[in-house]
Write an enzyme that holds these catalytic residues in place. Structure first.
Site, PDB file in Angstrom:
ATOM      1  N   LYS A   1       0.860  -1.194   0.000  1.00  0.00           N
ATOM      2  CA  LYS A   1       0.000   0.000   0.000  1.00  0.00           C
ATOM      3  C   LYS A   1       0.890   1.236   0.000  1.00  0.00           C
ATOM      4  O   LYS A   1       1.731   1.424   0.894  1.00  0.00           O
ATOM      5  CB  LYS A   1      -0.864  -0.033   1.260  1.00  0.00           C
ATOM      6  CG  LYS A   1      -2.261   0.473   1.070  1.00  0.00           C
ATOM      7  CD  LYS A   1      -3.080   0.147   2.312  1.00  0.00           C
ATOM      8  CE  LYS A   1      -4.396   0.844   2.263  1.00  0.00           C
ATOM      9  NZ  LYS A   1      -5.083   0.777   3.558  1.00  0.00           N
TER      10      LYS A   1
HETATM   11  C1  E4P Z   1      -8.446   1.106   3.805  1.00  0.00           C
HETATM   12  O1  E4P Z   1      -7.648   0.757   2.983  1.00  0.00           O
HETATM   13  C2  E4P Z   1      -8.396   2.427   4.454  1.00  0.00           C
HETATM   14  O2  E4P Z   1      -7.179   2.592   5.090  1.00  0.00           O
HETATM   15  C3  E4P Z   1      -9.552   2.558   5.400  1.00  0.00           C
HETATM   16  O3  E4P Z   1     -10.717   2.107   4.745  1.00  0.00           O
HETATM   17  C4  E4P Z   1      -9.727   3.966   5.950  1.00  0.00           C
HETATM   18  O4  E4P Z   1     -10.936   4.038   6.656  1.00  0.00           O
HETATM   19  P1  E4P Z   1     -11.284   5.242   7.667  1.00  0.00           P
HETATM   20  O5  E4P Z   1     -11.531   6.474   6.858  1.00  0.00           O
HETATM   21  O6  E4P Z   1     -12.541   4.770   8.357  1.00  0.00           O
HETATM   22  O7  E4P Z   1     -10.125   5.382   8.586  1.00  0.00           O
END
Ligand code: E4P
Length: 214
Positions: free
Chosen positions: A83
């Site tokens: 990522k």
């Molecule tokens: C996933 O890859 C993201 O990091 C995550 O969905 C972020 O979610 P949030 O906005 O609830 O922290």
């Protein structure tokens, strides 16, 4: 639409996997910090539970640092997806990973132009954060529609991974728009199955079943 679970909590991952609904996992530094454990240890255990793409995020922000982390993550397991943040340095790292055959998930996407850049860099997944857009009074699902349209216009192979999901309507809309993947918190996965008419109907069937002669 593939279902990923958006968590670093191993109990949640095990329970959701037992439901037979999980195709992959996304983690991020905030989710892992809640576990109080090392990122590498958590990801190694996730790879033993789920046989599907597991997103593990780099913590550096410069190209060289991100590439070093990407190489380290790629060695952990064949299912690792690195990522990377949607910055110019992150896009450069995405392009290099793409050339090297390392799967990537470009994260923190908030605009269709950012998604276009990620696809041009050869990202495996793009993660638009719908909930965080909703939080600032923009409709996050409009962004999903735009990205799906642009990717279809040019036959990009980057998969649209709907992230920052907060409730079942995000999931239903993602599916209606043809998103490839939705990464969903455990609580929302449970909510997807709930309907008061299902509960009421089941209670009535159980009650009536007692009247059937044995
Ligand atoms: C996933 O890859 C993201 O990091 C995550 O969905 C972020 O979610 P949030 O906005 O609830 O922290």
């Amino acid at each position: 639409m593939k279902f990923f679970i958006d968590t670093a909590d191993l109990t949640e991952i095990r329970d959701a996997t037992a439901m037979g609904l999980i195709d992959g996992v996304t983690t991020n530094p905030s989710l892992v910090a809640r576990t109080g454990r090392k990122y590498l240890d958590v990801v190694r255990e996730i790879c033993e539970i789920v046989d599907g793409p597991i997103s593990a995020e780099v913590l550096g922000t410069d190209y060289d640092g991100m590439m070093a982390e990407a190489h380290d993550w790629a060695k952990v397991h064949k299912n690792i997806v690195v990522k990377l943040p949607l910055t110019l340095e992150g896009l450069r790292a995405t392009k290099t990973c793409s050339k090297e055959g390392i799967a990537t998930n470009v994260t923190l996407c908030f605009s269709v132009n950012q998604a276009l850049l990620a696809a041009k860099a050869g990202a495996s997944f793009i993660s638009p954060f719908v909930g965080r857009l909703d939080d600032i009074s923009e409709d996050g699902m409009n962004l999903i529609q735009d990205i799906v349209t642009v990717y279809q216009n040019y036959d990009f192979r980057t998969q649209v991974l709907v992230a920052s999901v907060r409730h079942p309507i995000h999931v239903a809309k993602a599916a209606l728009l043809g998103a490839d993947v939705c990464t969903i918190p455990y609580k929302v996965i449970e909510q997807l199955a709930k309907h008061p008419l299902t509960d009421a109907g089941l209670a009535k069937f159980i009650e009536d079943s007692k009247k059937i002669p044995r």
